[in-house]
Every structure is written in structure tokens, then in C-alpha cells.
Design a protein around this motif. Sequence first.
Motif, PDB file in Angstrom:
ATOM      1  N   ALA A 149     -57.640  -7.642 -39.602  1.00 40.33           N
ATOM      2  CA  ALA A 149     -57.471  -9.038 -39.194  1.00 40.33           C
ATOM      3  C   ALA A 149     -58.211  -9.348 -37.896  1.00 40.33           C
ATOM      4  O   ALA A 149     -58.418 -10.511 -37.554  1.00 40.33           O
ATOM      5  CB  ALA A 149     -55.996  -9.354 -39.038  1.00 40.33           C
ATOM      6  N   GLY A 150     -58.626  -8.324 -37.168  1.00 46.29           N
ATOM      7  CA  GLY A 150     -59.375  -8.541 -35.927  1.00 46.29           C
ATOM      8  C   GLY A 150     -58.457  -8.930 -34.784  1.00 46.29           C
ATOM      9  O   GLY A 150     -57.242  -8.918 -34.916  1.00 46.29           O
ATOM     10  N   PRO A 151     -59.053  -9.304 -33.622  1.00 46.85           N
ATOM     11  CA  PRO A 151     -58.238  -9.625 -32.448  1.00 46.85           C
ATOM     12  C   PRO A 151     -57.355 -10.843 -32.701  1.00 46.85           C
ATOM     13  O   PRO A 151     -57.725 -11.742 -33.442  1.00 46.85           O
ATOM     14  CB  PRO A 151     -59.275  -9.950 -31.365  1.00 46.85           C
ATOM     15  CG  PRO A 151     -60.588  -9.508 -31.888  1.00 46.85           C
ATOM     16  CD  PRO A 151     -60.488  -9.443 -33.374  1.00 46.85           C
ATOM     17  N   VAL A 152     -56.210 -10.839 -32.068  1.00 47.92           N
ATOM     18  CA  VAL A 152     -55.296 -11.984 -32.144  1.00 47.92           C
ATOM     19  C   VAL A 152     -55.628 -12.933 -30.998  1.00 47.92           C
ATOM     20  O   VAL A 152     -55.892 -12.497 -29.877  1.00 47.92           O
ATOM     21  CB  VAL A 152     -53.835 -11.480 -32.050  1.00 47.92           C
ATOM     22  CG1 VAL A 152     -52.876 -12.618 -31.750  1.00 47.92           C
ATOM     23  CG2 VAL A 152     -53.442 -10.772 -33.331  1.00 47.92           C
ATOM     24  N   HIS A 153     -55.645 -14.225 -31.298  1.00 50.05           N
ATOM     25  CA  HIS A 153     -55.851 -15.242 -30.254  1.00 50.05           C
ATOM     26  C   HIS A 153     -54.678 -16.207 -30.269  1.00 50.05           C
ATOM     27  O   HIS A 153     -54.290 -16.682 -31.330  1.00 50.05           O
ATOM     28  CB  HIS A 153     -57.117 -16.057 -30.545  1.00 50.05           C
ATOM     29  CG  HIS A 153     -58.389 -15.317 -30.294  1.00 50.05           C
ATOM     30  ND1 HIS A 153     -58.881 -15.133 -29.029  1.00 50.05           N
ATOM     31  CD2 HIS A 153     -59.258 -14.718 -31.138  1.00 50.05           C
ATOM     32  CE1 HIS A 153     -60.017 -14.455 -29.116  1.00 50.05           C
ATOM     33  NE2 HIS A 153     -60.262 -14.181 -30.380  1.00 50.05           N
ATOM     34  N   SER A 154     -54.141 -16.522 -29.121  1.00 43.60           N
ATOM     35  CA  SER A 154     -53.098 -17.537 -29.040  1.00 43.60           C
ATOM     36  C   SER A 154     -53.292 -18.318 -27.747  1.00 43.60           C
ATOM     37  O   SER A 154     -53.036 -17.805 -26.656  1.00 43.60           O
ATOM     38  CB  SER A 154     -51.725 -16.869 -29.070  1.00 43.60           C
ATOM     39  OG  SER A 154     -50.730 -17.857 -28.928  1.00 43.60           O
ATOM     40  N   TRP A 155     -53.786 -19.542 -27.869  1.00 41.61           N
ATOM     41  CA  TRP A 155     -54.164 -20.325 -26.686  1.00 41.61           C
ATOM     42  C   TRP A 155     -53.603 -21.726 -26.762  1.00 41.61           C
ATOM     43  O   TRP A 155     -53.502 -22.299 -27.830  1.00 41.61           O
ATOM     44  CB  TRP A 155     -55.703 -20.424 -26.584  1.00 41.61           C
ATOM     45  CG  TRP A 155     -56.363 -19.105 -26.402  1.00 41.61           C
ATOM     46  CD1 TRP A 155     -56.897 -18.309 -27.376  1.00 41.61           C
ATOM     47  CD2 TRP A 155     -56.531 -18.390 -25.173  1.00 41.61           C
ATOM     48  NE1 TRP A 155     -57.389 -17.158 -26.821  1.00 41.61           N
ATOM     49  CE2 TRP A 155     -57.175 -17.179 -25.469  1.00 41.61           C
ATOM     50  CE3 TRP A 155     -56.193 -18.667 -23.843  1.00 41.61           C
ATOM     51  CZ2 TRP A 155     -57.498 -16.236 -24.497  1.00 41.61           C
ATOM     52  CZ3 TRP A 155     -56.517 -17.737 -22.865  1.00 41.61           C
ATOM     53  CH2 TRP A 155     -57.157 -16.531 -23.205  1.00 41.61           C
ATOM     54  N   GLN A 156     -53.286 -22.266 -25.613  1.00 42.84           N
ATOM     55  CA  GLN A 156     -52.827 -23.651 -25.488  1.00 42.84           C
ATOM     56  C   GLN A 156     -53.844 -24.417 -24.660  1.00 42.84           C
ATOM     57  O   GLN A 156     -54.278 -23.932 -23.616  1.00 42.84           O
ATOM     58  CB  GLN A 156     -51.519 -23.711 -24.682  1.00 42.84           C
ATOM     59  CG  GLN A 156     -50.352 -23.033 -25.319  1.00 42.84           C
ATOM     60  CD  GLN A 156     -49.632 -23.944 -26.282  1.00 42.84           C
ATOM     61  OE1 GLN A 156     -49.599 -25.149 -26.107  1.00 42.84           O
ATOM     62  NE2 GLN A 156     -49.074 -23.356 -27.313  1.00 42.84           N
ATOM     63  N   TYR A 157     -54.144 -25.620 -25.113  1.00 47.35           N
ATOM     64  CA  TYR A 157     -54.983 -26.524 -24.323  1.00 47.35           C
ATOM     65  C   TYR A 157     -54.058 -27.409 -23.493  1.00 47.35           C
ATOM     66  O   TYR A 157     -53.016 -27.849 -23.976  1.00 47.35           O
ATOM     67  CB  TYR A 157     -55.826 -27.393 -25.255  1.00 47.35           C
ATOM     68  CG  TYR A 157     -56.608 -28.468 -24.528  1.00 47.35           C
ATOM     69  CD1 TYR A 157     -57.901 -28.228 -24.081  1.00 47.35           C
ATOM     70  CD2 TYR A 157     -56.031 -29.709 -24.265  1.00 47.35           C
ATOM     71  CE1 TYR A 157     -58.606 -29.205 -23.397  1.00 47.35           C
ATOM     72  CE2 TYR A 157     -56.731 -30.691 -23.577  1.00 47.35           C
ATOM     73  CZ  TYR A 157     -58.015 -30.437 -23.152  1.00 47.35           C
ATOM     74  OH  TYR A 157     -58.713 -31.394 -22.471  1.00 47.35           O
TER      75      TYR A 157
END
Length: 261
Positions: A149-157
Motif C-alpha cells: 500500500a506504500g506510505p500512509v499520508h494523513s494531512w489536514q489543510y
Amino acid sequence: MSSAERVRVRGVSIYRPIIYGNTAVLIKPEERSSGNPHHTHRWTVAVRSAASNPDSGIVGGADDLSYFIKRVTFKLHDTYANPNRNVDKAPFELTETGWGEFEIQIRITFVPDSGEKALIMYHHLKLHPWTLDPATHNQIPPYEEAVKAGPVHSWQYDEIVFIDPFQSFLNTLMAHPPTPLPKAKRSGRSVPFHSNHATQESLDASKEGVPEFVATMEPEEHERLANARRTLVAEQDKWRGILIDKEKELERLKKRVAALQ
Ligand code: SLL
């Protein structure tokens, strides 16, 4: 600073777009023994400018934010030694290893010139991908599967808004205009958002390369506004109908009361 610069500029508000969140990658089982053998992930939590540098391979971070941010304190879970981690220069980020997800408190201290109080935000550290096989999505996937699945990203703008800023701070901000978000995706996955100060969107793109925040395309924005207007008009019509019915009923009841008296 001269006293003239300590004057607040009334009626002005100025904002800076930021993102905060984390990326996480799995640590190869053979590398785990060298550190803490229970630590399965290496993660980075960060506060960055919203615009990305397309060649950097990281989410956000095109601009150095130290012209208005003095320090970012990441408060980690108590299972970490010295859980309060201060970062006093850009990039405002911290890399650690661990096994579990938890809430990270992110405290942004602004430059003294700003006269602004520190800002506290929270980010739920995400280590496990959301988008794996639906049959197993509620479980922590085995290494072989998660690595695909590759790297996990979790970001808020988010947008940090300064209301009635001091003249000197306003000058500083205006000397550093933020890199505008691209209108459309350049590579990887894009995440449109509506540039409304209260809007936040998170993103998670484990599979499709490094995600990037982009400005909502104008036609999309028009469509969204037109839909909202249609909904409002329909709601208004509905309530007007209800009001008319109620008024009729009131008249009827008044007449009955009058007849009874
Ligand atoms: C959980 N509530 O149970 C969370 C806690 C804590 C994560 C997660 C490092 C710990 C260490 C670490 O990953 N802590 O090095 O002992 O999932």
C-alpha cells in the motif's frame, strides 16, 4: 520596534495556508531488531506550508514558515521519553518510530513580534493504511500486504488567520506571500478544498503517489455554489408552504374560538 509599529491595523485580516499531519512507513522486520523490536513504523509529523514543491516528493512544505512561526511543540504519547518535543527552526517536523497510533498535540508559537497567542491543534497519528482489501480493512494488515500500500499520508489543510495584526507583523507577512496552490494536480494525487477559512479536509493516499493540495477549480466552485443556492430556494419554498398552512389553521381556530364565545 517603534511605537507606531505597535499599532494594530484594524479591519485587516490576513491568513497563511498550512497543513499539518503525518506520513508513516513500515520498518522492515530485519531492521526492527536494531532499534526497539516492537517499533513497526517510522513516522514524521509536521506543520508545513500548504503548497508543495513538485520535485520534493513531500506533501506541502514549499515555503519556510519561520518568518511567522517561532516554535512548534509536538506533544507525544506518554510512552515516549521526553514527550514534549520542541522544534525551533524550519522544517517544523519530527521523525520517530513506534507501534501505535495516538493523538498528537501540536502547539504553534508565533514570532514575538506578532503578539499572537500560541495555537493548539490536534492530529491523530496514522500508521495503518485505510485503503486495503475491504475484507480486512478493519484489521492491521500483515507486513507483506501493508508494504504494498506504500506510505500512509494523513494531512489536514487549515488557514491561520491573523485579525487586526500589528503593523510590523503585517509588513513581515506581506513580505512573504505564500506560494499559491496549483489550480490542478501536477503529479500524484490532488486534494481539492474550498478556500473558506473554516474548511478542513484530510487526505489519505497510500497508493497513488505523493498527494498534493490544490485550489478548487473555478467551474467546480460555481457548480457547488449553484447547488447550494438551489437547495436554499427549495428549503425556503418548503418553509413558506408550511407557514401558509399554519397561518390558515390559526385563522380557522380563531374563528372557532370566536364562534364558541
Ligand atoms: C494504543 N493508545 O494503544 C495507543 C497508544 C502508544 C504508542 C499508542 C512508542 C512506545 C514505546 C509507541 O508507539 N507508543 O516506545 O514504548 O494504540
